[in-house]
Design a protein around this motif. Structure first.
Motif, PDB file in Angstrom:
ATOM      1  N   LEU B 222      22.092  53.616  31.371  1.00 47.91           N
ATOM      2  CA  LEU B 222      22.587  54.552  30.364  1.00 47.91           C
ATOM      3  C   LEU B 222      24.090  54.789  30.511  1.00 47.91           C
ATOM      4  CD1 LEU B 222      21.533  56.421  28.065  1.00 47.91           C
ATOM      5  CD2 LEU B 222      21.447  58.241  29.748  1.00 47.91           C
ATOM      6  N   THR B 223      24.541  54.938  31.748  1.00 42.95           N
ATOM      7  CA  THR B 223      25.963  55.209  31.984  1.00 42.95           C
ATOM      8  C   THR B 223      26.810  54.043  31.474  1.00 42.95           C
ATOM      9  OG1 THR B 223      24.994  55.513  34.159  1.00 42.95           O
ATOM     10  CG2 THR B 223      27.067  56.632  33.734  1.00 42.95           C
ATOM     11  N   ASP B 227      29.752  54.328  28.751  1.00 35.73           N
ATOM     12  CA  ASP B 227      31.114  53.850  28.988  1.00 35.73           C
ATOM     13  C   ASP B 227      31.530  52.839  27.922  1.00 35.73           C
ATOM     14  OD1 ASP B 227      31.260  55.429  31.173  1.00 35.73           O
ATOM     15  OD2 ASP B 227      30.758  53.850  32.621  1.00 35.73           O
ATOM     16  N   ARG B 228      30.573  51.998  27.517  1.00 35.35           N
ATOM     17  CA  ARG B 228      30.867  50.932  26.563  1.00 35.35           C
ATOM     18  C   ARG B 228      31.299  51.508  25.199  1.00 35.35           C
ATOM     19  NH1 ARG B 228      32.331  48.547  23.436  1.00 35.35           N
ATOM     20  NH2 ARG B 228      31.891  46.547  22.459  1.00 35.35           N
ATOM     21  N   VAL B 237      29.247  57.127  17.585  1.00 36.95           N
ATOM     22  CA  VAL B 237      27.930  57.637  17.972  1.00 36.95           C
ATOM     23  C   VAL B 237      27.974  58.130  19.409  1.00 36.95           C
ATOM     24  CG1 VAL B 237      26.604  56.146  16.437  1.00 36.95           C
ATOM     25  CG2 VAL B 237      27.215  55.320  18.710  1.00 36.95           C
ATOM     26  N   LYS B 238      26.920  58.849  19.791  1.00 39.12           N
ATOM     27  CA  LYS B 238      26.767  59.202  21.196  1.00 39.12           C
ATOM     28  C   LYS B 238      25.393  58.719  21.640  1.00 39.12           C
ATOM     29  CE  LYS B 238      25.003  63.854  20.306  1.00 39.12           C
ATOM     30  NZ  LYS B 238      25.230  65.276  20.489  1.00 39.12           N
ATOM     31  N   VAL B 239      25.235  58.548  22.935  1.00 40.97           N
ATOM     32  CA  VAL B 239      23.961  58.067  23.434  1.00 40.97           C
ATOM     33  C   VAL B 239      23.493  59.003  24.536  1.00 40.97           C
ATOM     34  CG1 VAL B 239      25.067  56.484  25.094  1.00 40.97           C
ATOM     35  CG2 VAL B 239      22.708  56.083  24.380  1.00 40.97           C
ATOM     36  N   LEU B 240      22.201  59.299  24.551  1.00 37.51           N
ATOM     37  CA  LEU B 240      21.647  60.092  25.651  1.00 37.51           C
ATOM     38  C   LEU B 240      20.219  59.650  25.899  1.00 37.51           C
ATOM     39  CD1 LEU B 240      21.151  63.772  24.405  1.00 37.51           C
ATOM     40  CD2 LEU B 240      21.804  61.938  22.904  1.00 37.51           C
TER      41      LEU B 240
END
Lengths: 399, 390
Positions: B222-223, B227-228, B237-240
């Motif tokens: 996920l990290t 970072d990508r 977008v955001k990712v979680l």
């Protein structure tokens, strides 16, 4: 003939006990008022609705947009005096923290002023904004007006409001992606207590210009010439779009607000249930105290009986004592609730949940009636015991 | 040597009316606390069980929930091209593009158009079942892609009009047949309607998705994804992790329920403390001579004080036990309200977790002891000679 002078002698003799009992009744009725007010405040948004307004929303979902092009067609329906529209903007202020959440709407500003803010034209205005602020807001496309509660809530470290006229409010759009900055040009106060004072309004024209979702609104508000024509107008509007890709659902303002009230669903029943349990627990405490009192006074009852007081009078005396204890406690609890929510700003804190969180006179009346009933219920048993106890047994304890 | 506990138990038993009434009053207070806390626990559990740690969800950067999120087709394709996404044995990407929206439907048994409720609709594809294996079709079958068939969550069945096998959901423009019932072990999907994503896009007149959910090849990846995409303008977008996302969704309603629980409990505790204090004070008044005797026998005032506190504690614990007993039938009962994070119907169950029980017992003991403090100190302060004369 009731031994009146003894009534309050009892209450005074064991002051701590009297206070504790009154305290628990007070607590119970304070909670009753608080819980009941959640319900009345929700109902209030429905009952305070303006009958001469209709709301047109998408039949599929409240959150689905309607094309602005419907406006002209709707205005042509007989009975419609004027229209305006609201669009839910969503967005984020500073961060996702719950405290930073408040409603933001893009509106047709002149229409909004006519429909909600103008004393002369709409008869019953919902909000009040000084005329020079209205004009400044109308003239400047990137400006906004905000509710009074927001001005009070958001302050910097020096206590200066971040929402006062002249301030710039940055918002990050999500439904309408992008960065937005609005300059505050006015502050509104709610005249209609059910109107949320935690909202930011800005120009729909501006939104439509800068975002990629063009020509979309959340809902239309229709003003009627005659409130009595509401059912026919609503039907005519919905019929007009029945075979179009954008079916509508036209509701009276109260029915519209009821949709939100309905969202509380089971919570309202749940709160009533809790209220019942709270009162039950308080009645147990009161009954316990009164029984303790009665037991300690058996000798006195014997003496009173010897002096010729009839059983009924002795029982009634205990009952009166119980009722006055509960009513006094109830008055304290109800008074505390009214002071806290109506005068000390406690209702303001809860406004993010329900606007207009105020203890109504009706609720206070109910609370007092319940307090009296509590006194009767809790007093009957010990009163009966005092009246029924045989003289010989009562006197045997003397000594 | 301390006073035997049996003496205290018997003291409470001798005054059983007063003891009983106080236990009932404390019990109801504990009951309310358990009720509201178990509601919050049930709601939070239903959401946190839904998400997987090794699933990543992509949302629009400023969106808090899928309902506010907009992800265009190009962005979705770019996201699916990112490294670190798992594939199934046949080599297909474990990813699903969802459209999330709300629809107004009538509650079962209410007249049409009145008292409607917002129900979550998820436009998706059958690949969803691979990405979210918690979901299974318990009755009927999955919808066929490209058709107007839908499946409905177990929690909606019988509650919302049309939500049953063989029923039809009124999407205004068209009626869509229900071909299956989906279950997600009490998770959030139990309150959703699922259909084909392209069909739902037409229904809701949208050209974009709400979210993209992918299975991570490595849960620690996920990290790397964060970072990508950070700072890259092609990825607004955001990712979680999916688990973190669902935990966030409890936000407002979860907090409101907890605040309500503690507010109610704190105020009711005051009333209950008053009640137990009354009982113990009365018991003290009736036992003055007994206490004098105990003191004469050589017990120290500290023993008397400790003894009264033990009685108070027993009173509180009995109240706690009674309160928990009252709440047993509530455990597992279904509750439904609107989750304000999405403004849609959420169904969940009252869940009495060990944490809730612990809080209830602790709270009951606290009420008892607090009510016992004043009587205990008063009792310990009694002069032995006068106490004997009483």
């Amino acid at each position: 003939m009731i031994p009146w002078m003894l009534l309050f002698a009892h209450a005074r003799r064991n002051r701590l006990r009297t206070l504790l009992t009154m305290g628990s009744v007070a607590v119970a009725l304070f909670l009753y008022c608080s819980l009941r007010t959640v319900v009345t405040a929700i109902d209030y948004t429905v009952s305070q609705a303006n009958d001469s307004r209709l709301i047109v929303q998408s039949a599929v979902s409240l959150f689905m947009h309607l094309p602005i092009a419907l406006k002209q067609k709707i205005e042509a329906v007989p009975g419609v005096a004027a229209t305006t529209h609201w669009t839910w903007f969503g967005g984020v202020y500073v961060n996702h923290d719950m405290r930073n959440f408040f409603a933001r709407f893009a509106v047709d500003v002149p229409g909004m002023r006519r429909a909600y803010g103008d004393l002369k034209k709409s008869g019953k205005p919902d909000i009040s904004v000084p005329p020079d602020q209205w004009e400044a807001f109308e003239k400047e496309k990137g400006s906004c007006i905000v509710g009074r509660s927001l001005v009070e809530q958001f302050k910097d470290a020096d206590g200066k409001s971040l929402f006062a006229p002249g301030c710039v409010i940055p918002l990050q759009g999500n439904i309408f992606p992008g960065e937005y900055r609005f300059t505050v040009r006015g502050v509104y106060e709610a005249i209609n207590p059910a109107f949320d004072e935690r909202t930011l309004f800005f120009h729909w024209d501006y939104l439509d210009e800068v975002c990629d979702r063009k020509g979309e609104v959340s809902l239309f508000v229709l003003y009627l010439d005659d409130p009595k024509s509401a059912p026919e107008v609503a039907q005519a509007v919905d019929e007009m779009f029945r075979s179009s890709p954008t079916r509508t659902r036209t509701l009276t303002e109260s029915a519209f607000n009821l949709q939100f009230a309905g969202m509380w669903g089971g919570i309202v029943i749940f709160l009533s249930f809790i209220g019942g349990a709270v009162l039950f627990a308080a009645s147990m405490v009161t009954l316990n105290t009164l029984l303790l009192n009665a037991r300690e006074r058996i000798t006195e009852v014997g003496v009173l009986k010897t002096l010729g007081f009839p059983d009924a009078a002795i029982g009634a005396g205990s009952l009166v004592e119980a009722v006055s204890l509960c009513v006094a406690g109830g008055a304290a609890g109800t008074g505390a609730a009214m002071a806290l929510f109506n005068h000390l700003g406690g209702g303001r804190v809860l406004e993010f949940l329900v606007p207009g969180f105020r203890v109504l006179p009706g609720t206070a009346g109910e609370a007092m009636a319940i307090a009296a009933a509590l006194g009767v219920v809790a007093g009957l048993f010990p009163a009966g015991m005092a009246a029924r106890i045989p003289l010989v047994r009562a006197l045997r304890r003397v000594g | 040597m301390a006073i035997p506990v049996r003496y205290h138990v018997r003291s409470l038993f001798v005054r059983r009316t007063a003891t009983g009434l106080t236990v009932v009053a404390i019990g109801f207070t504990v009951f309310i606390l358990v009720l509201v806390l178990s509601l919050a626990a049930g709601f939070e559990e239903s959401l946190s069980e839904t998400g997987r740690e090794d699933n990543a969800i992509f949302l629009r950067d400023a969106a808090m929930s899928e309902g506010e999120s907009v992800i265009g087709r190009e962005i979705a394709s770019l996201v699916e091209g990112l490294p670190g996404i798992a594939r199934d044995p046949s080599g297909a990407l474990l990813s699903c593009r969802d459209l999330y929206a709300g629809i107004t439907l009538d509650r079962e048994g209410m007249p049409p158009g009145k008292g409607g409720t917002m129900v979550s609709v998820r436009g998706t594809s059958p690949s969803e079942l691979a990405v979210r294996p918690i979901v299974r079709i318990s009755e009927g079958r999955m919808f066929r892609p490209g058709t107007e068939e839908v499946v409905v969550g177990r929690g909606l069945v019988e509650k919302v009009r049309g939500c049953r096998l063989g029923g039809a959901i009124d999407f205004q423009i068209r009626e869509m047949p229900v071909v299956g019932i989906l279950e997600s072990e009490g998770g959030a999907y139990d309150s959703e309607i699922w259909g084909d994503v392209e069909v739902m896009m037409q229904v809701f007149r949208r050209e974009s998705y709400s979210s993209v959910v992918v299975r991570l090849a490595d849960p620690a990846g996920l990290t790397a994804l964060e970072d990508r995409i950070r700072g890259d303008p092609r990825f607004p977008v955001k990712v979680l992790s999916e688990r973190a996302y669902f935990r966030q969704q409890t936000g407002m309603l979860g907090t409101v329920l907890r605040v309500m629980a503690y507010f109610l409990a704190a105020i009711m505790a005051v009333g209950a403390v008053f009640g137990s204090m009354n009982t113990l004070l009365a018991s003290l008044a009736g036992r003055t001579r007994e206490i004098g005797t105990l003191l004469t026998l050589g017990y120290r005032p500290a023993h008397i004080r400790a003894g009264f506190l033990i009685e108070a504690l027993l009173l509180g614990l009995m109240g706690g036990a009674f309160g928990l007993l009252l709440s047993i039938p509530v455990h597992g009962a279904a509750a439904g309200t609107t989750n304000w994070a999405t403004f849609t119907e959420a169904t969940f169950r009252f869940t009495i977790t060990p944490g809730v029980m612990f809080q209830a017992v602790f709270f009951a003991a606290f009420i008892g002891v607090l009510g016992g403090l004043l009587p205990a100190f008063r009792a310990a302060a009694l002069p032995p000679t006068e106490a004997l004369r009483a």
